[in-house]
Design an enzyme around this catalytic site. Sequence first.
Site, PDB file in Angstrom:
ATOM      1  N   CYS A  40      27.642 -29.424 -54.125  1.00  0.00           N
ATOM      2  CA  CYS A  40      27.460 -29.294 -55.736  1.00  0.00           C
ATOM      3  C   CYS A  40      27.987 -30.732 -56.301  1.00  0.00           C
ATOM      4  O   CYS A  40      29.272 -30.537 -56.444  1.00  0.00           O
ATOM      5  CB  CYS A  40      28.045 -27.893 -56.439  1.00  0.00           C
ATOM      6  SG  CYS A  40      27.687 -28.011 -58.065  1.00  0.00           S
TER       7      CYS A  40
ATOM      8  N   CYS B  14      29.568 -30.155 -60.033  1.00  0.00           N
ATOM      9  CA  CYS B  14      30.665 -29.255 -60.564  1.00  0.00           C
ATOM     10  C   CYS B  14      31.196 -28.400 -59.041  1.00  0.00           C
ATOM     11  O   CYS B  14      31.417 -29.175 -58.158  1.00  0.00           O
ATOM     12  CB  CYS B  14      30.586 -28.135 -61.255  1.00  0.00           C
ATOM     13  SG  CYS B  14      28.993 -27.134 -61.383  1.00  0.00           S
ATOM     14  N   SER B  15      30.990 -27.376 -58.837  1.00  0.00           N
ATOM     15  CA  SER B  15      31.324 -26.546 -57.524  1.00  0.00           C
ATOM     16  C   SER B  15      30.623 -25.479 -57.411  1.00  0.00           C
ATOM     17  O   SER B  15      31.326 -24.352 -56.781  1.00  0.00           O
ATOM     18  CB  SER B  15      32.990 -26.491 -57.478  1.00  0.00           C
ATOM     19  OG  SER B  15      33.157 -25.829 -58.754  1.00  0.00           O
ATOM     20  N   CYS B  16      29.564 -25.351 -57.694  1.00  0.00           N
ATOM     21  CA  CYS B  16      28.605 -24.004 -57.353  1.00  0.00           C
ATOM     22  C   CYS B  16      28.400 -23.911 -55.881  1.00  0.00           C
ATOM     23  O   CYS B  16      28.554 -24.513 -55.044  1.00  0.00           O
ATOM     24  CB  CYS B  16      27.253 -24.325 -58.020  1.00  0.00           C
ATOM     25  SG  CYS B  16      26.960 -24.717 -59.896  1.00  0.00           S
TER      26      CYS B  16
END
Lengths: 94, 196
Positions: free
Chosen positions: B104, B107-109
């Site tokens: 991702c 962000c950090s999905c």
Amino acid sequence: MGTDPFAPGVRVRTRATDPAGHTRLPRYARGAVGVLVEQAGRHPLADDRARGVPADPQPVWHVRFAAADLFGVGDHTVTVELWQDYLTPIEEAP
Amino acid sequence: MSDDHGSSVISAQVRHVESLLESRGLLDAGEIDTRIDEFLAGGSPANGARIVARAWVDPGFAERLLADANSAIREVGLSMAGGLQEQRLKVVANTADEHNVVVCTLCSCYPIALLGPSPGWYKSEAYRSRVVRDPRGVLAEFGVELPAGTSVAVWDASAESRYMVLPRRPDGTEGLAEDELAALVTRKGLIGTAVV
């Protein structure tokens, strides 16, 4: 004859502009040409939601890019999930 | 980003908003922690491993998984509907010709329900910025050396879908039971930064 210009296999160019607010079109994939792989549902545009603007759901697509088209080098592909508003179909030469 | 941010500005802002919501009766005390705990409960790489093992022993399930992962994982008692709304799951299969890796970049999905909380490196700026540009180099640092003829497909979870990699079944595992196969599957294997 289909009237929807968006369908799997269609080549698209992504928006090139750098918006002032939130967007989910990653910088590395701006102004680039890729191919629609499949539709991944319909969702309100994240850019609008982040601004608190009402937004109707719209198609979201998996768009596949050749790394060389994004970075100038690389033999891999990068598939990015993009809202339809970011995309313009490329007219194929007849 | 996996560090404790208890003293950071954003933490103070979040606590302030939380207390305002509580004082207006919109939120019960501790409700956010409870909701987070509920969201994380049961989230573990063991879930992803169970899906993979089923796909390895049942070609029909594998086909359904790749076509419509949200429906298929219900067959093994799992779901992507633990949050506010069901998240679309896309499972991508490694083959002899193609290796998949998930990131991702924005962000950090991450598919928390199937893999648990994400590892710190997945959220690091180094991984997020480099794996899209040079996946072979990043994979080599993880100890994954791919044959030159194997293409690499990077998947950027930039919108609403969450991704999981279906690793290749290791050679010599024909005699193993489904739960023994599941035990072979690692979290990195499900992200694509390891082979199983």
